[in-house]
Design a protein around this motif. Structure first.
Motif, PDB file in Angstrom:
ATOM      1  N   TYR A 142       0.844  -1.191   0.000  1.00  0.00           N
ATOM      2  CA  TYR A 142       0.000   0.000   0.000  1.00  0.00           C
ATOM      3  C   TYR A 142       0.883   1.246   0.000  1.00  0.00           C
ATOM      4  O   TYR A 142       2.060   1.212   0.401  1.00  0.00           O
ATOM      5  N   ILE A 154       2.521  -5.371   2.872  1.00  0.00           N
ATOM      6  CA  ILE A 154       1.505  -5.949   3.753  1.00  0.00           C
ATOM      7  C   ILE A 154       1.806  -7.421   3.983  1.00  0.00           C
ATOM      8  O   ILE A 154       1.755  -7.922   5.103  1.00  0.00           O
ATOM      9  N   TYR A 171      -5.249  -4.785   6.078  1.00  0.00           N
ATOM     10  CA  TYR A 171      -4.254  -3.852   6.617  1.00  0.00           C
ATOM     11  C   TYR A 171      -4.971  -2.628   7.158  1.00  0.00           C
ATOM     12  O   TYR A 171      -6.152  -2.412   6.892  1.00  0.00           O
TER      13      TYR A 171
END
Length: 261
Positions: A142, A154, A171
């Motif tokens: 991300y 992640i 997440y």
């Protein structure tokens, strides 16, 4: 479990065709998953934003999905490739729905409500795995700012089977009103936000995130991503083609045979 892909027009195929290979599968024991309620707010299908070079959902909602706009990869069926915020590109080879590809990415709020900074989000990636899928892995990342993306890992998930697969990770959304996720789907290779392998496919999805107060209860924590188990040397002896052998770091092609390093 694998799902059935909808019929799709056949794109141009790869210059090279490889026969399926069956790989041994390793153990995969994910940790317990916390049940999630079904979101009720409104989501959106992303549209392509030329200035970013990726798909984006401009309005904040409960989810953002690529719909059909990531189907395939750059050399066959994917519109607007490479669909990344930076210079990362897809690998040059791959026949549609025979070799590796990312077909769809969806980001959704966990627990209902909108995608809000500090809340938990789920990334769902629909991918197409080659052969048994045992050498295919999806790396999830991300970025808090689409205009200056810095990719945070992640976790990574194995394809877990052949054909169309649905992989999910969770997440915590960082602070920032315009965020993005990346899925790097690779054959062999090593964990990275941009492997650039021959059959790899990488795609980003940008979306708007709420930054107001009162939307995040803090009652959910992201479910942990299982530890990624290394590829086993026994996989090498099951690969019959040199290009595929060369794509697995633990294997080498020697005297017409794929063997462990």
């Amino acid at each position: 479990n694998p799902t059935t892909a909808n019929p799709t027009p056949s794109p141009s195929s790869s210059p090279t065709t490889y026969s399926p290979t069956v790989f041994p599968t390793g153990d995969f024991n994910p940790p317990p998953i916390t049940p999630r309620p079904t979101p009720t707010a409104v989501g959106a299908v992303a549209t392509f934003v030329p200035s970013l070079g990726v798909l984006k959902c401009s309005a904040v909602g409960t989810y953002c999905t690529s719909g059909l706009l990531l189907d395939g990869k750059a050399n066959n069926f994917e519109p607007n490739p490479p669909n990344t915020l930076d210079s990362c590109t897809d690998g040059p080879y791959g026949s549609y729905h025979s070799d590796e590809s990312i077909d769809k990415i969806t980001v959704s709020a966990v627990g209902g409500g909108q995608l809000e900074a500090g809340g938990v989000a789920e990334i769902q990636a629909q991918v197409w795995a080659w052969s048994s899928g045992s050498a295919d892995t999806a790396d999830f990342y991300y970025a808090a700012n689409v205009n200056s993306p810095s990719w945070t890992l992640i976790g990574s998930l194995p394809a877990g089977g052949r054909g169309l697969r649905t992989l999910k990770v969770e997440y915590t959304l960082p602070t920032g009103s315009n965020q993005a996720v990346r899925v790097n789907f690779r054959y062999g290779g090593r964990q990275s936000d941009c492997t650039g392998g021959t059959w790899d496919d990488v795609d980003d999805l940008a979306f708007s995130v709420g930054t107001g107060s009162g939307m995040v209860t803090g009652s959910f924590k992201p479910n942990p991503v299982p530890e990624l188990k290394p590829l086993q040397p026994s996989l090498c002896s099951m690969i019959a083609e040199q290009p595929r052998c060369d794509g697995v770091p633990i294997c080498k092609w020697q005297n017409g045979i794929c063997s462990p390093n």
